[in-house]
Write a protein that holds these residues in place. Structure first.
Motif, mmCIF file in Angstrom:
data_model
loop_
_atom_site.group_PDB
_atom_site.id
_atom_site.type_symbol
_atom_site.label_atom_id
_atom_site.label_comp_id
_atom_site.label_asym_id
_atom_site.label_seq_id
_atom_site.Cartn_x
_atom_site.Cartn_y
_atom_site.Cartn_z
ATOM 1 N N UNK A 444 37.520 43.697 40.996
ATOM 2 C CA UNK A 444 36.802 45.002 40.646
ATOM 3 C C UNK A 444 36.485 45.326 39.011
ATOM 4 N N UNK A 445 35.632 46.309 39.189
ATOM 5 C CA UNK A 445 35.252 46.610 37.765
ATOM 6 C C UNK A 445 36.159 47.962 37.506
ATOM 7 N N UNK A 466 31.291 40.986 44.928
ATOM 8 C CA UNK A 466 32.410 40.620 45.463
ATOM 9 C C UNK A 466 33.102 41.507 46.544
ATOM 10 N N UNK A 467 32.004 42.285 47.388
ATOM 11 C CA UNK A 467 32.321 43.211 48.254
ATOM 12 C C UNK A 467 33.138 42.559 49.289
ATOM 13 N N UNK A 472 38.298 40.651 52.507
ATOM 14 C CA UNK A 472 38.881 39.795 53.122
ATOM 15 C C UNK A 472 40.358 39.470 52.539
ATOM 16 N N UNK A 473 40.384 39.762 51.338
ATOM 17 C CA UNK A 473 41.798 39.674 50.493
ATOM 18 C C UNK A 473 42.577 40.940 50.918
ATOM 19 N N UNK A 485 43.987 52.274 54.722
ATOM 20 C CA UNK A 485 42.516 52.130 55.317
ATOM 21 C C UNK A 485 41.477 51.971 54.426
ATOM 22 N N UNK A 486 40.748 50.861 54.409
ATOM 23 C CA UNK A 486 39.847 50.633 53.430
ATOM 24 C C UNK A 486 38.445 50.718 53.971
ATOM 25 N N UNK A 487 37.565 51.595 53.815
ATOM 26 C CA UNK A 487 36.569 52.028 54.327
ATOM 27 C C UNK A 487 35.301 51.728 53.383
ATOM 28 N N UNK A 488 34.279 51.215 53.615
ATOM 29 C CA UNK A 488 33.005 51.206 52.656
ATOM 30 C C UNK A 488 32.603 52.448 52.459
#
Length: 588
Positions: A444-445, A466-467, A472-473, A485-488
């Motif tokens: 992350x930045x 790095x998306x 994956x991580x 919940x990780x959403x784009x």
């Protein structure tokens, strides 16, 4: 969890009630979810309920926004077995009518209120949003061509700030308010009083209301922006004695005192003038008084000191200052009615939110604040029930604190009172505060997160390329993947989280690459917050909001209108059944 309307619909309805000219939704806009006809009808139905026919037949409208006072908070503290009496707010609330915007935060909601736009269309879908003006070239930073370095924009502060550098964003390339807020406030679309013209210069006889804005933060950038430099009255102002590290006022006027700004807040002028309040008022350049009447007022009330939160002094101050705002509203309405002017009065209070962030939702002092707000709004409605006494008390400069009950039939003022909140709240315990591991932060930045709300809808800005590694991580880390919940941002947008339209290009960079949405009470925090509140520190619970839990998204719709007005539910067509932004997570 379906509701009939959302906070954006309510903001649009208030704008229509004040004569604003809002663009209608069109099927050509590639809407997500509801049809244009449904979106348009919801705002007009609310406008009819609040303001009468076409939103313009009711004489006076008083809108009260109590920060953080969601339905769950009202139920906790206003039930008869807790309150000891019947609650005015619970009795008159339709708890299934409104949903908050996402993210369920104050800057997103207040900017929606000011613009009648969804967070994806206005510039403030959260706190401390990362953006950058201009493009860097080798050896040629963007500063040389009117741009600047990356900023973290915070609008709810004395000045609109870059939290990264601690300097105003105007010094970082964001010189124009349109660069910050993207949309214009609907107050700028209302008529120019006494000119016979709309804001667009069209010859007509426009509908106009006098407008009054009452809160503790008038003079800050954000209130000045949404009030849009419309103050047409002059009187004394009170300088706040203490300002917090976040730029918020801590103490305000002496007890019982409510004040007008010293000077009209035209662009770049006015004592303590601030960008947000001027913007919200609509930048009415050339606005003038008609018949020597004050058509716009910005009144300031006191604010509770952070040092008193959790103590009896803190809750009593919050109630006392809110009572001052009720007095101010009664004065504004009485003056407008005596002069034959239709009016709109907006009260904003930072409570009970301010108490809950420090104490959690169940603290006894939070209950005192909520019950005090209930009592004061009941007093407001009682005074509106005797229009003659209201006008005579204002004329004689009497007190609105006490009202003698009488069996004599009175003439009720033609006024509607609406009460709602920007969001609800949950309590986050120390063991529910989670730091991002280094395997994630290495991708992350910028991680836009924090214990009081940002960490419940964390915007994650990835390093270039790095998306996929981040996804994956995240998936392999059970502590994160089971609780968030990780959403784009693209998926979140297509699911309507930011509204029925895809985010506009100016807003998109501020959302980052992903949003991590809390599915329960666990919240992403910084390492400093872990040391301050978490298990490694003083282990103090904190109040938070920003995700999609019912306790955060379900907000009140208290509407009180004179007897004989058509009940709200009788106005609802059977075709109005869906609602954008009704994504609500059932708490685990």
């Amino acid at each position: 969890h379906d509701a009939l309307s959302n906070f954006t619909d309510l903001a649009a309805a208030l704008a229509l009630c004040c004569g604003a000219e809002l663009p209608a939704f069109s099927e050509s806009e590639n809407l997500l979810g509801d049809s244009a006809a449904t979106l348009n009808s919801r705002r007009h139905i609310l406008a009819d309920e609040i303001g009468g026919e076409a939103g313009k037949s009711r004489r006076h409208i008083i809108f009260i926004l109590c920060d953080g006072m969601g339905n769950d908070i009202m139920e906790r503290h206003l039930r008869q077995e807790v309150f000891g009496e019947e609650s005015f707010l619970l009795t008159n609330n339709d708890p299934n009518r409104l949903k908050a915007v996402f993210p369920s935060t104050t800057p997103a909601a207040l900017t929606t209120l000011a613009t009648a736009a969804y967070p994806g269309q206005h510039g403030m879908p959260g706190w401390d949003l990362r953006d950058k003006k201009g493009c860097d070239f080798p050896g040629e930073p963007a500063e040389g061509t009117g741009g600047g370095p990356p900023v973290q924009i915070r609008v709810l502060a004395k000045k609109i700030m870059d939290m990264r550098s601690g300097e105003p964003v105007a010094q970082k390339g964001f010189e124009a308010l349109d660069d910050v807020f993207i949309q214009k406030p609907w107050a700028s679309q209302t008529c120019i009083i006494g000119s016979g013209k709309s804001k667009k210069g069209e010859e007509q006889s426009p509908f106009c209301r006098s407008m009054a804005y009452i809160n503790a933060y008038n003079g800050d950038d954000f209130p000045n922006w949404y009030q849009a430099q419309n103050d047409t009255c002059q009187s004394n102002t009170y300088k706040t004695k203490e300002t917090g590290s976040d730029g918020f006022h801590k103490e305000g006027p002496p007890p019982g005192k409510i004040n007008m700004k010293t000077e009209p807040t035209h662009p770049g002028t006015g004592a303590g003038a601030s960008e947000f309040s001027s913007w919200q008022m609509g930048s009415r350049n050339g606005l003038h008084k008609a018949n020597d009447d004050c058509w716009f007022q910005a009144k300031s009330i006191g604010e509770t000191s952070f040092a008193t939160l959790g103590q009896p002094e803190g809750s009593s101050d919050a109630i006392r200052f809110f009572g001052d705002s009720i007095d101010g509203a009664l004065s504004c309405v009485a003056e407008a009615d005596a002069k034959g002017i239709p009016s709109f009065t907006y009260i904003y209070t930072a409570h009970p939110d301010k108490h809950m962030h420090s104490l959690g939702v169940d603290h006894p002092e939070v209950g005192k604040v909520v019950r005090g707000i209930d009592t004061e709004i009941r007093r407001l409605w009682s005074w509106l029930g005797d229009s003659q006494l209201l006008r005579s008390t204002w004329k004689e400069k009497g007190s609105f604190k006490d009202l003698e009950e009488s069996l004599e039939k009175k003439e009720r003022l033609d006024a509607a009172v609406i009460v709602t909140a920007d969001h609800g709240h949950v309590t986050v315990m120390p063991d529910e505060m989670i730091e991002l591991p280094s395997l994630i932060t290495d991708c992350l930045e910028y991680a836009n997160l924090g214990v009081h709300g940002k960490g419940r809808h964390a915007y994650l800005h990835c390093r270039a390329g790095m998306q996929n590694i981040l996804k994956q991580r995240w998936k392999s880390d059970g502590n994160l993947s089971e609780r968030f919940i990780l959403l784009s941002i693209e998926d979140a947008s297509l699911n309507g989280l930011f509204g029925p339209l895809l985010p506009v290009l100016e807003v998109r960079p501020r959302l980052g690459d992903f949003v991590a949405i809390a599915t329960g009470k666990h919240t992403l925090v910084t390492s400093n917050e872990t040391r301050k509140y978490g298990m490694q520190g003083h282990a103090r619970c904190q109040g938070a909001h920003g995700s999609l839990l019912p306790a955060e998204m379900n907000i009140p719709y208290v509407l009180c209108v004179p007897e004989g007005a058509t009940p709200p539910n009788e106005r609802l067509p059977s075709t109005v059944h869906r609602n954008n932004q009704q994504n609500v997570i059932t708490q685990k």
